[in-house]
Scaffold this motif. Structure first.
Motif, PDB file in Angstrom:
ATOM      1  N   LEU A 155       0.687  -1.107  -0.486  1.00 17.94           N
ATOM      2  CA  LEU A 155      -0.265  -0.236  -0.009  1.00 17.94           C
ATOM      3  C   LEU A 155       0.874   1.611   0.703  1.00 17.94           C
ATOM      4  O   LEU A 155       2.122   1.499   0.744  1.00 17.94           O
ATOM      5  CB  LEU A 155      -0.501   0.247   1.454  1.00 17.94           C
ATOM      6  CG  LEU A 155      -2.064  -1.404   1.394  1.00 17.94           C
ATOM      7  CD1 LEU A 155      -2.349  -1.136   2.498  1.00 17.94           C
ATOM      8  CD2 LEU A 155      -2.958  -0.685  -0.539  1.00 17.94           C
ATOM      9  N   VAL A 156       0.316   1.654  -0.568  1.00 19.82           N
ATOM     10  CA  VAL A 156       1.100   3.334  -0.550  1.00 19.82           C
ATOM     11  C   VAL A 156       0.451   4.886  -0.046  1.00 19.82           C
ATOM     12  O   VAL A 156      -1.259   4.527  -0.954  1.00 19.82           O
ATOM     13  CB  VAL A 156       1.364   4.198  -2.521  1.00 19.82           C
ATOM     14  CG1 VAL A 156       1.871   5.315  -1.727  1.00 19.82           C
ATOM     15  CG2 VAL A 156       2.277   2.836  -2.703  1.00 19.82           C
ATOM     16  N   TYR A 157       0.216   5.665   1.126  1.00 19.35           N
ATOM     17  CA  TYR A 157       0.021   6.386   1.143  1.00 19.35           C
ATOM     18  C   TYR A 157       0.440   7.598   1.096  1.00 19.35           C
ATOM     19  O   TYR A 157       1.539   8.373   1.516  1.00 19.35           O
ATOM     20  CB  TYR A 157      -0.416   6.240   3.354  1.00 19.35           C
ATOM     21  CG  TYR A 157      -1.223   8.149   3.560  1.00 19.35           C
ATOM     22  CD1 TYR A 157      -2.485   8.269   3.146  1.00 19.35           C
ATOM     23  CD2 TYR A 157      -0.425   8.447   4.114  1.00 19.35           C
ATOM     24  CE1 TYR A 157      -3.316   9.204   3.441  1.00 19.35           C
ATOM     25  CE2 TYR A 157      -1.095   9.696   4.858  1.00 19.35           C
ATOM     26  CZ  TYR A 157      -2.404  10.398   4.235  1.00 19.35           C
ATOM     27  OH  TYR A 157      -2.901  10.928   5.069  1.00 19.35           O
ATOM     28  N   ALA A 158      -0.356   8.973   0.265  1.00 19.13           N
ATOM     29  CA  ALA A 158       0.477   9.909   0.339  1.00 19.13           C
ATOM     30  C   ALA A 158      -0.817  11.312  -0.225  1.00 19.13           C
ATOM     31  O   ALA A 158      -1.597  11.180   0.049  1.00 19.13           O
ATOM     32  CB  ALA A 158       0.551   9.912  -1.942  1.00 19.13           C
ATOM     33  N   HIS A 194      -4.225   9.566  -0.167  1.00 18.70           N
ATOM     34  CA  HIS A 194      -4.551   9.293  -0.892  1.00 18.70           C
ATOM     35  C   HIS A 194      -4.219   7.703  -0.292  1.00 18.70           C
ATOM     36  O   HIS A 194      -2.845   7.453  -0.060  1.00 18.70           O
ATOM     37  CB  HIS A 194      -3.735   9.042  -2.345  1.00 18.70           C
ATOM     38  CG  HIS A 194      -3.883  10.624  -3.211  1.00 18.70           C
ATOM     39  ND1 HIS A 194      -2.909  11.364  -2.363  1.00 18.70           N
ATOM     40  CD2 HIS A 194      -4.459  11.046  -4.186  1.00 18.70           C
ATOM     41  CE1 HIS A 194      -3.353  12.530  -3.114  1.00 18.70           C
ATOM     42  NE2 HIS A 194      -4.083  12.366  -4.530  1.00 18.70           N
ATOM     43  N   LEU A 195      -4.823   6.745  -0.764  1.00 20.09           N
ATOM     44  CA  LEU A 195      -4.660   5.501  -0.435  1.00 20.09           C
ATOM     45  C   LEU A 195      -4.842   4.400  -1.872  1.00 20.09           C
ATOM     46  O   LEU A 195      -5.829   4.323  -1.856  1.00 20.09           O
ATOM     47  CB  LEU A 195      -5.414   4.771   1.297  1.00 20.09           C
ATOM     48  CG  LEU A 195      -4.939   3.585   1.157  1.00 20.09           C
ATOM     49  CD1 LEU A 195      -3.194   3.061   2.172  1.00 20.09           C
ATOM     50  CD2 LEU A 195      -5.413   3.109   2.657  1.00 20.09           C
ATOM     51  N   PHE A 196      -3.397   3.847  -2.001  1.00 19.67           N
ATOM     52  CA  PHE A 196      -3.630   2.905  -3.167  1.00 19.67           C
ATOM     53  C   PHE A 196      -2.720   1.574  -3.236  1.00 19.67           C
ATOM     54  O   PHE A 196      -1.786   1.662  -2.515  1.00 19.67           O
ATOM     55  CB  PHE A 196      -3.419   3.770  -4.605  1.00 19.67           C
ATOM     56  CG  PHE A 196      -2.012   3.994  -4.934  1.00 19.67           C
ATOM     57  CD1 PHE A 196      -1.045   4.188  -5.520  1.00 19.67           C
ATOM     58  CD2 PHE A 196      -1.519   5.215  -4.685  1.00 19.67           C
ATOM     59  CE1 PHE A 196       0.062   3.904  -5.411  1.00 19.67           C
ATOM     60  CE2 PHE A 196      -0.171   6.054  -4.663  1.00 19.67           C
ATOM     61  CZ  PHE A 196       0.126   5.827  -5.176  1.00 19.67           C
ATOM     62  N   ALA A 197      -2.983   0.988  -3.525  1.00 23.45           N
ATOM     63  CA  ALA A 197      -2.485  -0.207  -3.730  1.00 23.45           C
ATOM     64  C   ALA A 197      -1.660  -0.581  -5.925  1.00 23.45           C
ATOM     65  O   ALA A 197      -2.305  -0.611  -5.872  1.00 23.45           O
ATOM     66  CB  ALA A 197      -3.351  -1.712  -3.089  1.00 23.45           C
ATOM     67  N   LEU A 198      -0.536  -1.446  -5.472  1.00 18.35           N
ATOM     68  CA  LEU A 198      -0.009  -1.436  -6.608  1.00 18.35           C
ATOM     69  C   LEU A 198      -0.333  -3.282  -6.927  1.00 18.35           C
ATOM     70  O   LEU A 198      -0.850  -3.883  -5.219  1.00 18.35           O
ATOM     71  CB  LEU A 198       1.023  -2.089  -6.205  1.00 18.35           C
ATOM     72  CG  LEU A 198       2.297  -0.127  -6.424  1.00 18.35           C
ATOM     73  CD1 LEU A 198       1.954   0.840  -6.358  1.00 18.35           C
ATOM     74  CD2 LEU A 198       3.629  -0.542  -7.249  1.00 18.35           C
ATOM     75  N   PRO A 199       0.000  -3.545  -8.035  1.00 24.22           N
ATOM     76  CA  PRO A 199      -0.903  -4.993  -8.227  1.00 24.22           C
ATOM     77  C   PRO A 199      -0.211  -5.569  -6.983  1.00 24.22           C
ATOM     78  O   PRO A 199       0.888  -5.459  -7.034  1.00 24.22           O
ATOM     79  CB  PRO A 199      -0.595  -5.149  -9.717  1.00 24.22           C
ATOM     80  CG  PRO A 199       0.184  -3.884  -9.989  1.00 24.22           C
ATOM     81  CD  PRO A 199       0.654  -3.129  -8.670  1.00 24.22           C
TER      82      PRO A 199
END
Length: 201
Positions: A155-158, A194-199
């Protein structure tokens, strides 16, 4: 002097001094509360990388909620010194007996250089928190270096002054991935979180 308050976990309600450096502000309580709600309030066993750590708000909060290892990267010497003091204080206040103390590391140096070093060493993180100086272009320089240090499905929080999700194709290109999983977005004042996940693969 500004204060940082831990809002959840083992160190809940403890307050920490913030280095008196221009422009240095903790991620607001409301935003942090929302972010950790997104993460299910529990970071047990996670490896967390807090880039442009500043006050350490995100890294210390993750450690308080059970993260096994938190690496905070910060370049400003005055800020690093305060992070080291706060780290020592918090670890002395670890009262949880069923969970080992987190490994809390303050990495003094340039974020971009540190990311390259972590990638060379094969370091992998479950969550990378990215909060560069406000309105700087460091976000766009840092995002391309994240993929090699993230575990599969990491996960990436930006936090940034623009909505990174407004052009998802451009974000994928910068990250060097075909797609991302957009999990959450919040606008609080001038800040986009933002919170998103890489594959996973």
């Amino acid at each position: 002097m500004n204060k940082l308050r831990i809002i959840g976990g083992v160190w809940r309600r403890l307050q920490l001094p913030v280095a008196s450096v221009e422009g240095l502000r903790p991620t607001p309580d409301r935003v942090r509360e929302t972010v950790f709600n997104w993460l299910g309030q529990d970071c047990t066993g996670m490896d967390v990388l807090d880039l442009y750590a500043g006050t350490g708000a995100l890294g210390f909060e993750a450690a308080s909620r059970g993260a096994g290892r938190v690496v905070m990267v910060e370049q400003n010497r005055k800020v690093v010194a305060q992070l080291q003091e706060n780290r020592a204080y918090l670890l002395s206040k670890w009262t949880e007996t069923t969970v080992p103390k987190p490994a809390l590391v303050v990495d003094s140096g340039d974020v971009l250089a540190s990311l390259k070093r972590f990638a060379m060493a094969g370091a992998g993180f479950d969550l990378v928190a990215l909060d560069p100086p406000f309105r700087s272009e460091l976000m766009l320089l840092t995002l391309p270096l994240l993929k090699p240090v993230l575990k599969p499905g990491g996960l990436v929080y930006a936090e940034w002054h623009e909505n990174l999700f407004s052009d998802e194709a451009a974000l994928c290109k910068v990250l060097n991935v075909r797609e991302i999983e957009v999990l959450r977005h919040l606008k609080a004042g001038q800040v986009h979180a933002h919170l998103f996940a890489l594959p996973a693969l």
